[in-house]
Design a protein around this motif. Structure first.
Motif, PDB file in Angstrom:
ATOM      1  N   LEU A 110      12.860  77.173  80.483  1.00 55.11           N
ATOM      2  CA  LEU A 110      13.137  77.544  81.982  1.00 55.11           C
ATOM      3  C   LEU A 110      11.778  76.878  82.802  1.00 55.11           C
ATOM      4  O   LEU A 110      10.714  77.257  82.583  1.00 55.11           O
ATOM      5  N   SER A 111      12.070  76.032  83.767  1.00 54.11           N
ATOM      6  CA  SER A 111      11.032  75.558  84.611  1.00 54.11           C
ATOM      7  C   SER A 111      10.838  76.483  85.694  1.00 54.11           C
ATOM      8  O   SER A 111      11.760  77.206  86.346  1.00 54.11           O
ATOM      9  N   THR A 112       9.753  76.840  86.079  1.00 53.15           N
ATOM     10  CA  THR A 112       9.257  77.761  87.058  1.00 53.15           C
ATOM     11  C   THR A 112       8.826  77.085  88.342  1.00 53.15           C
ATOM     12  O   THR A 112       8.464  77.857  89.316  1.00 53.15           O
ATOM     13  N   ILE A 169       8.745  78.595  78.659  1.00 59.60           N
ATOM     14  CA  ILE A 169       8.845  78.588  80.053  1.00 59.60           C
ATOM     15  C   ILE A 169       7.732  77.702  80.491  1.00 59.60           C
ATOM     16  O   ILE A 169       6.793  77.663  79.859  1.00 59.60           O
ATOM     17  N   ASN A 170       8.246  77.104  81.349  1.00 66.49           N
ATOM     18  CA  ASN A 170       7.390  75.814  81.919  1.00 66.49           C
ATOM     19  C   ASN A 170       6.769  75.721  83.036  1.00 66.49           C
ATOM     20  O   ASN A 170       7.316  76.357  84.085  1.00 66.49           O
ATOM     21  N   PHE A 171       5.638  75.151  83.003  1.00 60.04           N
ATOM     22  CA  PHE A 171       4.883  75.154  84.426  1.00 60.04           C
ATOM     23  C   PHE A 171       4.072  73.698  84.581  1.00 60.04           C
ATOM     24  O   PHE A 171       4.077  73.011  83.689  1.00 60.04           O
ATOM     25  N   GLY A 213      12.545  60.952  77.547  1.00 64.18           N
ATOM     26  CA  GLY A 213      12.954  59.817  78.511  1.00 64.18           C
ATOM     27  C   GLY A 213      14.052  58.895  77.950  1.00 64.18           C
ATOM     28  O   GLY A 213      13.623  58.027  77.268  1.00 64.18           O
ATOM     29  N   GLY A 214      15.112  59.074  78.496  1.00 65.70           N
ATOM     30  CA  GLY A 214      16.278  58.004  78.145  1.00 65.70           C
ATOM     31  C   GLY A 214      17.157  58.308  76.933  1.00 65.70           C
ATOM     32  O   GLY A 214      17.782  57.528  76.444  1.00 65.70           O
ATOM     33  N   ILE A 215      16.854  59.507  76.604  1.00 69.79           N
ATOM     34  CA  ILE A 215      17.716  60.268  75.395  1.00 69.79           C
ATOM     35  C   ILE A 215      18.919  60.809  75.732  1.00 69.79           C
ATOM     36  O   ILE A 215      18.584  62.048  76.405  1.00 69.79           O
ATOM     37  N   ILE A 222      15.054  66.506  76.515  1.00 70.01           N
ATOM     38  CA  ILE A 222      15.928  65.746  77.152  1.00 70.01           C
ATOM     39  C   ILE A 222      16.322  66.749  78.605  1.00 70.01           C
ATOM     40  O   ILE A 222      16.367  67.819  78.629  1.00 70.01           O
ATOM     41  N   GLY A 223      16.281  65.941  79.622  1.00 72.82           N
ATOM     42  CA  GLY A 223      16.602  66.408  80.883  1.00 72.82           C
ATOM     43  C   GLY A 223      17.996  66.381  81.280  1.00 72.82           C
ATOM     44  O   GLY A 223      18.790  67.040  81.772  1.00 72.82           O
ATOM     45  N   THR A 224      18.172  64.835  81.698  1.00 73.11           N
ATOM     46  CA  THR A 224      19.372  64.387  82.547  1.00 73.11           C
ATOM     47  C   THR A 224      20.356  64.834  81.766  1.00 73.11           C
ATOM     48  O   THR A 224      21.358  65.228  82.698  1.00 73.11           O
ATOM     49  N   ARG A 225      20.741  64.576  80.687  1.00 70.09           N
ATOM     50  CA  ARG A 225      21.922  65.045  79.809  1.00 70.09           C
ATOM     51  C   ARG A 225      22.245  66.450  80.158  1.00 70.09           C
ATOM     52  O   ARG A 225      23.334  66.640  80.245  1.00 70.09           O
TER      53      ARG A 225
HETATM   54  C1  LIG Z   1      15.841  67.358  87.508  1.00 71.10           C
HETATM   55  C2  LIG Z   1      14.864  67.244  86.579  1.00 71.10           C
HETATM   56  C3  LIG Z   1      13.714  68.465  86.791  1.00 71.10           C
HETATM   57  C4  LIG Z   1      12.961  68.094  85.725  1.00 71.10           C
HETATM   58  N1  LIG Z   1      11.572  69.411  86.004  1.00 71.10           N
HETATM   59  C5  LIG Z   1      10.786  69.474  85.212  1.00 71.10           C
HETATM   60  C6  LIG Z   1       9.796  70.402  85.189  1.00 71.10           C
HETATM   61  O1  LIG Z   1      10.032  71.261  86.171  1.00 71.10           O
HETATM   62  N2  LIG Z   1       8.795  70.745  84.239  1.00 71.10           N
HETATM   63  C7  LIG Z   1       8.775  69.453  83.283  1.00 71.10           C
HETATM   64  O2  LIG Z   1       7.814  69.735  82.570  1.00 71.10           O
HETATM   65  N3  LIG Z   1       9.389  68.463  83.176  1.00 71.10           N
HETATM   66  C8  LIG Z   1      10.636  68.558  84.364  1.00 71.10           C
HETATM   67  N4  LIG Z   1      11.491  67.439  84.086  1.00 71.10           N
HETATM   68  C9  LIG Z   1      11.269  66.672  83.210  1.00 71.10           C
HETATM   69  C10 LIG Z   1      12.017  66.686  81.628  1.00 71.10           C
HETATM   70  O3  LIG Z   1      11.088  67.729  80.943  1.00 71.10           O
HETATM   71  C11 LIG Z   1      12.035  65.400  80.737  1.00 71.10           C
HETATM   72  O4  LIG Z   1      10.840  64.991  80.314  1.00 71.10           O
HETATM   73  C12 LIG Z   1      12.787  64.333  81.184  1.00 71.10           C
HETATM   74  O5  LIG Z   1      14.146  64.764  82.036  1.00 71.10           O
HETATM   75  C13 LIG Z   1      13.287  63.620  80.036  1.00 71.10           C
HETATM   76  O6  LIG Z   1      13.841  62.378  80.567  1.00 71.10           O
HETATM   77  P1  LIG Z   1      15.337  62.426  80.734  1.00 71.10           P
HETATM   78  O7  LIG Z   1      15.677  62.783  81.913  1.00 71.10           O
HETATM   79  O8  LIG Z   1      15.732  60.776  80.461  1.00 71.10           O
HETATM   80  O9  LIG Z   1      15.955  63.069  79.603  1.00 71.10           O
HETATM   81  C14 LIG Z   1      12.676  67.185  84.878  1.00 71.10           C
HETATM   82  C15 LIG Z   1      13.747  66.313  84.831  1.00 71.10           C
HETATM   83  C16 LIG Z   1      14.613  66.309  85.662  1.00 71.10           C
HETATM   84  C17 LIG Z   1      15.613  65.315  85.455  1.00 71.10           C
END
Ligand SMILES: Cc1cc2nc3c(=O)[nH]c(=O)nc-3n(C[C@H](O)[C@H](O)[C@H](O)COP(=O)(O)O)c2cc1C
Length: 299
Positions: free
Chosen positions: A20-22, A47-49, A148-150, A169-172
């Motif tokens: 969970l991003s804060t 929990i992320n900061f 990144g990119g996965i 993983i974020g975007t997926r």
């Molecule tokens: C919309 C969005 C919000 C993000 N917010 C955070 C965040 O609040 N804290 C954090 O550590 N990383 C954040 N990230 C980065 C992700 O932790 C992760 O490093 C990244 O999405 C990986 O690459 P990918 O988007 O290709 O999967 C965010 C990424 C996206 C796309």
């Protein structure tokens, strides 16, 4: 907003580590999300900061909850590592260079996320492919997770072969059923080719300057008319910086920031469907396992 208890629960329940991003969340909201996560899953979660601009009251309130994993990003974690360890949390820290990784390892973090420039959101400039093996070498024996990119099992298998222990993983997941992102944002990810996930180069000129210890970053976002407008007019950025920043900040409380900067990574080009988190994880792991089983034949 791109983070919620529902998404965190879905990821943890499916065998990943939900986070969970804060960012931009008030204390009461974070604490109620923590209650919801604990009600929704017995599995560990994070929990992320963001270190830059860290809300100290929020950080202390979260530490008091004795969260299994505290994750940090975008700046020197300093004393935060010790403070999280004192309450028994595992500390994960995200970096974008090997120098940041070495510094974080010295601070005592338990796991390092090496985040490549393909990533969506705020990130650095070195590609995942080049960064991960260097960070693995720099911080051994601290475990490294690649970011990144996965977006599928091929990416996961490749990063494991580069020496990572897992993938962040974020975007997926942003384009998942359980994600709280606006439908328009999810659909934009599904439709975007990778080349539309661009670095927003004028960001640094309109945002407050970084403090000592903050990592240099430029966000990656899907192109929008707003991004195109200012990217095409680099000479006009400085004199309009306040107006550009005000426009963005006004969109934040209205939940419309994705209309301006819909953060997403280059992996958007790999995302074809909005799927449940459990299915995304199951498919990704099955595909990676299958590829790794076949890998010896490549030798
Ligand atoms: C919309 C969005 C919000 C993000 N917010 C955070 C965040 O609040 N804290 C954090 O550590 N990383 C954040 N990230 C980065 C992700 O932790 C992760 O490093 C990244 O999405 C990986 O690459 P990918 O988007 O290709 O999967 C965010 C990424 C996206 C796309």
């Amino acid at each position: 907003m791109a983070s919620s208890a529902r998404l965190t629960i879905a990821a943890s329940a499916a065998g990943a580590l939900g986070s969970l991003s804060t960012t931009q969340m008030p204390v009461e909201r974070v604490l109620s999300e923590v209650v919801a996560i604990r009600a929704g899953t017995d599995r560990p979660f994070a929990i992320n900061f963001l270190v830059p601009g860290l809300n100290r009251e929020l950080f202390d309130a979260v530490l008091a909850q004795r969260i299994p994993v505290i994750s940090l990003a975008l700046g020197d974690p300093g004393e935060l590592v010790k403070q999280a360890h004192e309450v028994g949390s595992v500390v994960v820290h995200q970096v974008t260079t090997t120098a940041q990784a070495s510094e974080a390892a010295e601070r005592g973090v338990d796991v390092i996320i090496a985040q490549g420039a393909e990533s969506g959101g705020l990130g650095g400039f070195v590609s995942t492919m080049a960064l991960v093996p260097q960070v693995v070498d720099a911080v051994r024996p601290v475990p490294v997770v690649a970011a990144g990119g996965i977006a599928d099992g091929r990416g996961l298998a490749a990063l494991l072969l580069l020496g990572a222990e897992g993938a962040n993983i974020g975007t997926r997941f942003l384009a998942s059923l359980e994600s709280p992102a606006a439908d328009a944002w999810k659909h934009a990810i599904v439709q975007a080719p990778s080349e539309d996930a661009v670095k927003v180069d004028f960001w640094g000129a309109v945002m407050p300057p970084p403090a000592p210890g903050d990592y240099p970053i430029v966000p990656r976002s899907l192109r929008t008319p707003f991004i195109d407008r200012w990217t095409e007019r680099p000479d006009a950025i400085a004199q309009n910086a306040d107006a550009i920043r005000d426009e963005l900040f006004a969109a934040l409380p209205a939940g419309r920031v994705h209309e301006y900067v819909p953060f997403a990574g280059q992996s958007a080009g790999l995302v074809r469907e909005i799927l449940p988190v459990e299915r995304i994880i199951r498919d990704m792991v099955a595909e990676a396992e299958e590829l790794l089983r076949r890998a010896p034949a490549l030798a």
